[in-house]
Structures are given as structure tokens and as C-alpha cells.
Design a protein around this motif. Structure first.
Motif, PDB file in Angstrom:
ATOM      1  N   VAL A  19       0.830  -1.210   0.000  1.00  0.00           N
ATOM      2  CA  VAL A  19       0.000   0.000   0.000  1.00  0.00           C
ATOM      3  C   VAL A  19       0.865   1.261   0.000  1.00  0.00           C
ATOM      4  O   VAL A  19       0.555   2.242  -0.670  1.00  0.00           O
ATOM      5  N   HIS A 115     -15.373   1.145  -6.381  1.00  0.00           N
ATOM      6  CA  HIS A 115     -13.937   1.438  -6.455  1.00  0.00           C
ATOM      7  C   HIS A 115     -13.695   2.908  -6.099  1.00  0.00           C
ATOM      8  O   HIS A 115     -14.206   3.795  -6.788  1.00  0.00           O
ATOM      9  N   LEU A 123      -9.050   1.600  -4.338  1.00  0.00           N
ATOM     10  CA  LEU A 123      -9.459   0.791  -3.199  1.00  0.00           C
ATOM     11  C   LEU A 123     -10.887   0.338  -3.484  1.00  0.00           C
ATOM     12  O   LEU A 123     -11.714   1.147  -3.905  1.00  0.00           O
ATOM     13  N   TYR A 124     -11.178  -0.954  -3.318  1.00  0.00           N
ATOM     14  CA  TYR A 124     -12.547  -1.405  -3.560  1.00  0.00           C
ATOM     15  C   TYR A 124     -13.120  -2.128  -2.353  1.00  0.00           C
ATOM     16  O   TYR A 124     -12.411  -2.691  -1.537  1.00  0.00           O
ATOM     17  N   LEU A 152      -7.159  -3.701  -3.229  1.00  0.00           N
ATOM     18  CA  LEU A 152      -6.589  -2.636  -4.049  1.00  0.00           C
ATOM     19  C   LEU A 152      -6.396  -3.133  -5.475  1.00  0.00           C
ATOM     20  O   LEU A 152      -5.924  -4.244  -5.687  1.00  0.00           O
ATOM     21  N   GLY A 165      -5.722  -8.137  -1.863  1.00  0.00           N
ATOM     22  CA  GLY A 165      -6.637  -7.813  -0.790  1.00  0.00           C
ATOM     23  C   GLY A 165      -7.046  -9.002   0.034  1.00  0.00           C
ATOM     24  O   GLY A 165      -6.343 -10.002   0.130  1.00  0.00           O
TER      25      GLY A 165
END
Length: 194
Positions: A19, A115, A123-124, A152, A165
Motif C-alpha cells: 500500500v 472502487h 481501493l474497492y 486494491l 486484498g
């Protein structure tokens, strides 16, 4: 227990590094190329696959081996900016002495993901519902499968992104009246957008 805590901490640190570090390199790449657009009418194709090879040994020196194979392609359509309606199908099977007793599994589901656009990554967060079929030698069993994907998308270019993720599952088996909670940490896939 101590080893599993260390493993969990390792995964969390690894995810945090991804990240923190990938947006920096992705930012430089996005200035050189076109940006990925998740707008109405965009289609998605992707999924994940994994092979888990396990060797189990006891204190007497006996070993048992097995291979766990899972494949789950997904297909989607953006119904609005950043809103993905998607479907997924999957297959799982275990082979070898360690997994011979496990059933083959098939699942299908539909869901939504939103999203959040952070310019260099997306980022979802989503939810999906579907069914899972367990195929045993003596018959089949059905289950309700609920999934919460969080992750992500890291664009490599305007059409391809790495998907990392956590995809948590709750699976209720109708025949056995059991609930299984499964949160595989370290989900990794590839998504294409066109």
C-alpha cells in the motif's frame, strides 16, 4: 499459535508495504501512460487461481502430501462510474493422500464492488451472494456463499491491474446446518478492463 501470529503479522506488514510503496511507482507510471478509467460501459475480466502444495510430517518421520487447486474467473460490467456488477464461478479440488477425503467444490455468485479512485490505486469494497456445491463420492450438498471483497487495484497500464486484498467468505451448508467463516489473507489476482 505463536507461529500463526507471526505469519499474520508478516502478511499485514507485507500488505502495508504494498500500500505504501506501490503508489509511488504507479504515480510515475501513470504520468507516462494513460490512466485506467472505471466508467459506465467498461467491462472487466479477471480472477485468481492458486495451487497449494502441502507436506505434513509427524514426529515419527511419516509424511503425507497433497495438492489443493482452486480456480475462480470473474466477469463484470461497470453500471456507473466506479460501480462494478460482476459474476464469478469457481472450482476447487484436493489431490493426494492429504486431501483425498475432501469434496470437489463448485461455486457461482453475483455482486457489486465500488472502487474508490486514489489517482494511482483503486481501493474497492463489495459484496456478493451465490451458491456453492460440494461433490462427495456419496452425493452432493448445497451451501449459500456470501463474500465481502476488500482490496486494491494497482494499475499496470490503462487496461491491466494487479488485484490484492482480502476476500472474506461465509458459507452456510444447508445439509449439515453448519456455517464456515473463511478469510484468506493474501488474495492476489489480475484484472483486465476494456
Amino acid at each position: 499459535p505463536m507461529r500463526s501470529k507471526r505469519t499474520l503479522i508478516t502478511y499485514i506488514i507485507g500488505f502495508a508495504l504494498i500500500v505504501i510503496l506501490l503508489p509511488t511507482s504507479a504515480s510515475a507510471q501513470s504520468r507516462r501512460r494513460g490512466r485506467m478509467q472505471l466508467k459506465r460501459g467498461t467491462m472487466q475480466l479477471g480472477g485468481n487461481a492458486f495451487v497449494n502444495i502441502t507436506t505434513f510430517g509427524d514426529t515419527d518421520g511419516n509424511t503425507t502430501q497433497g495438492v489443493d487447486l482452486n480456480i475462480a474467473p470473474s466477469f463484470g460490467y461497470f453500471v456507473g462510474r466506479n460501480w462494478l456488477l460482476y459474476g464469478s464461478i469457481g472450482f476447487g479440488a484436493g489431490f493426494g493422500e492429504l486431501y483425498d477425503f475432501l469434496p470437489k467444490t463448485f461455486h457461482f455468485s453475483v455482486g457489486f464492488k465500488y472502487h474508490f479512485d486514489f489517482k494511482v490505486v483503486f481501493l474497492y469494497l463489495g459484496v456478493s451472494e451465490g451458491f456453492q456445491l460440494y461433490k462427495f463420492d456419496e452425493g452432493t450438498q448445497w451451501a449459500l456463499r456470501s463474500t465481502v471483497p476488500i482490496g486494491l487495484l494497482i494499475p499496470l497500464n490503462e487496461h491491466i491491474a494487479i488485484d490484492v486484498g482480502i476476500h472474506g467468505n461465509a458459507i452456510y451448508n444447508f445439509d449439515r446446518k453448519t456455517l464456515q467463516i473463511n478469510v484468506p489473507i493474501g488474495y492476489f489476482g489480475v484484472q483486465g478492463f476494456f
